[in-house]
Enzyme design. Structure first.
Site, PDB file in Angstrom:
ATOM      1  N   SER A 147       0.735  -1.119  -0.002  1.00  0.00           N
ATOM      2  CA  SER A 147      -0.353  -0.045   0.031  1.00  0.00           C
ATOM      3  C   SER A 147       1.024   1.113  -0.003  1.00  0.00           C
ATOM      4  O   SER A 147       1.890   1.259   0.269  1.00  0.00           O
ATOM      5  CB  SER A 147      -1.000  -0.329   1.238  1.00  0.00           C
ATOM      6  OG  SER A 147      -1.188   1.202   1.246  1.00  0.00           O
ATOM      7  N   TYR A 160      -2.685  -0.115  10.565  1.00  0.00           N
ATOM      8  CA  TYR A 160      -1.973  -0.663   9.232  1.00  0.00           C
ATOM      9  C   TYR A 160      -0.726  -0.266   8.396  1.00  0.00           C
ATOM     10  O   TYR A 160       0.072  -0.801   7.940  1.00  0.00           O
ATOM     11  CB  TYR A 160      -3.348   0.383   8.687  1.00  0.00           C
ATOM     12  CG  TYR A 160      -3.133  -0.247   6.781  1.00  0.00           C
ATOM     13  CD1 TYR A 160      -4.066  -1.557   6.524  1.00  0.00           C
ATOM     14  CD2 TYR A 160      -2.837   0.385   5.872  1.00  0.00           C
ATOM     15  CE1 TYR A 160      -4.484  -1.471   4.588  1.00  0.00           C
ATOM     16  CE2 TYR A 160      -2.547   0.184   4.613  1.00  0.00           C
ATOM     17  CZ  TYR A 160      -3.939  -0.626   3.939  1.00  0.00           C
ATOM     18  OH  TYR A 160      -3.547  -1.338   2.997  1.00  0.00           O
ATOM     19  N   LYS A 164       2.161  -2.470   7.001  1.00  0.00           N
ATOM     20  CA  LYS A 164       2.824  -2.343   5.061  1.00  0.00           C
ATOM     21  C   LYS A 164       4.058  -2.017   5.198  1.00  0.00           C
ATOM     22  O   LYS A 164       4.622  -2.606   4.020  1.00  0.00           O
ATOM     23  CB  LYS A 164       1.473  -1.510   4.709  1.00  0.00           C
ATOM     24  CG  LYS A 164       0.613  -2.105   4.585  1.00  0.00           C
ATOM     25  CD  LYS A 164       0.288  -3.005   3.859  1.00  0.00           C
ATOM     26  CE  LYS A 164      -1.501  -3.832   3.660  1.00  0.00           C
ATOM     27  NZ  LYS A 164      -1.591  -4.638   2.723  1.00  0.00           N
TER      28      LYS A 164
END
Ligand SMILES: NC(=O)c1ccc[n+]([C@@H]2O[C@H](COP(=O)([O-])OP(=O)(O)OC[C@H]3O[C@@H](n4cnc5c(N)ncnc54)[C@H](O)[C@@H]3O)[C@@H](O)[C@H]2O)c1
Length: 266
Positions: A147, A160, A164
């Site tokens: 991402s 998150y 990532k």
């Protein structure tokens, strides 16, 4: 739809989190490019329906299987069934991922851990199971769906982003380990897929409430942040996944490629 080039004829691919969203779109595109696709998810019904539709549309074989990427035995079982059915494994797309946002001082640690468990440990376990076969074959390609939050911090979204960022460290490290075996490992970092279920079923509403604006305004706000001025699409991501999976990328490993319309430039 993008032009289909037939770059992956008869390759055997495994896509995690393939029941819907980006994972389903990648599975379809790999099949259109000629691959047979093992599609796994914790949503058994969804993955069976998606696999049947893709096989019908493309004439390629699909194999839907239940697999929670956080459970080691289940990832190993997928690889065993892939070998039983197809005799080899050429491509893994580690796509399964979740997002649970929350302020640093508020987010329950169980939620924070869950994101790391699915996005980072799940990638590790899928890659490890695939690599055992690919090392023996002395060929293979592993692609992680990362991402833009893997390269830049994400507001009130620390779990998150941490998962990532960790994914890029894992990608680079296993790329070094697997290079002597002719196995390439790369990540793709998409921008916001503003038409995906993640947005339409949850994020627009959450952000609209938080900022006191309409869901349409939320979308415009996100589009305006992109230098190329539009949302990221499944095709944008699939184009790069196909390239990385193909022999055209045979001199590329350990990379994390931005597909962000210019939003991230590093
Ligand atoms: N949607 C976006 O805007 C966006 C942007 C950049 C990156 N991504 C990344 O793309 C990937 C796919 O996202 P999406 O938007 O298609 O999400 P999604 O929620 O639509 O689909 C994710 C799929 O993964 C499955 N899944 C969840 N937990 C799992 C587990 N433990 N084991 C196996 N499968 C599991 C779900 O059942 C679902 O089918 C994720 O890695 C995400 O971080 C998404």
């Amino acid at each position: 739809m993008s032009q289909v080039l037939g770059l992956l004829t008869d390759r055997i691919a495994w896509v995690t989190g393939a029941a819907r969203g980006l994972g389903e779109a990648i599975s379809r595109r790999l099949a259109q490019e000629g691959a047979h696709v093992v599609m796994t998810d914790i949503n058994q019904e969804g993955v069976e329906a998606a696999a049947a539709a893709i096989a019908k549309e493309t004439g390629r074989r699909t194999l839907p299987l239940y697999c929670d990427v956080t459970v080691e035995e289940q990832t190993e079982e997928v690889v065993a069934k892939t070998l039983e059915t197809f005799g080899r494994l050429d491509i893994l797309v580690a796509n399964a991922g979740i997002l649970i946002a929350g302020e640093l001082t508020e987010i329950p640690v169980a939620d924070w851990r869950k994101v790391i468990e699915v996005n980072l440990v799940g990638y590790f376990l899928s890659a490890r199971a695939a690599a055992r076969v690919m090392k023996e074959q002395r060929s293979g390609v592993i692609i992680q769906i990362n991402s833009r939050s893997g390269k830049r911090g994400s507001f009130r979204n620390s779990a998150y982003a941490a998962s990532k960022f960790g994914g890029i460290g894992l990608t680079q490290s296993i790329a070094l380990e697997l290079a002597p075996y002719n196995v390439r490992v790369n990540a793709v970092c998409p921008g916001d897929l503003l038409d995906s279920p993640l947005w339409t079923e949850s994020l627009y509403e959450q952000y609209a409430k938080r900022w006191g604006i309409t869901p349409e305004e939320v979308r415009r706000r996100y589009e305006q942040r992109v230098p190329l001025g539009r949302t990221c699409t499944y095709d944008d991501v699939c184009n790069v996944v196909v390239f990385l999976a193909s022999d055209q990328a045979s001199y590329m490993t350990g990379q994390a490629i931005n597909v962000t319309g210019g939003q991230v430039m590093s």
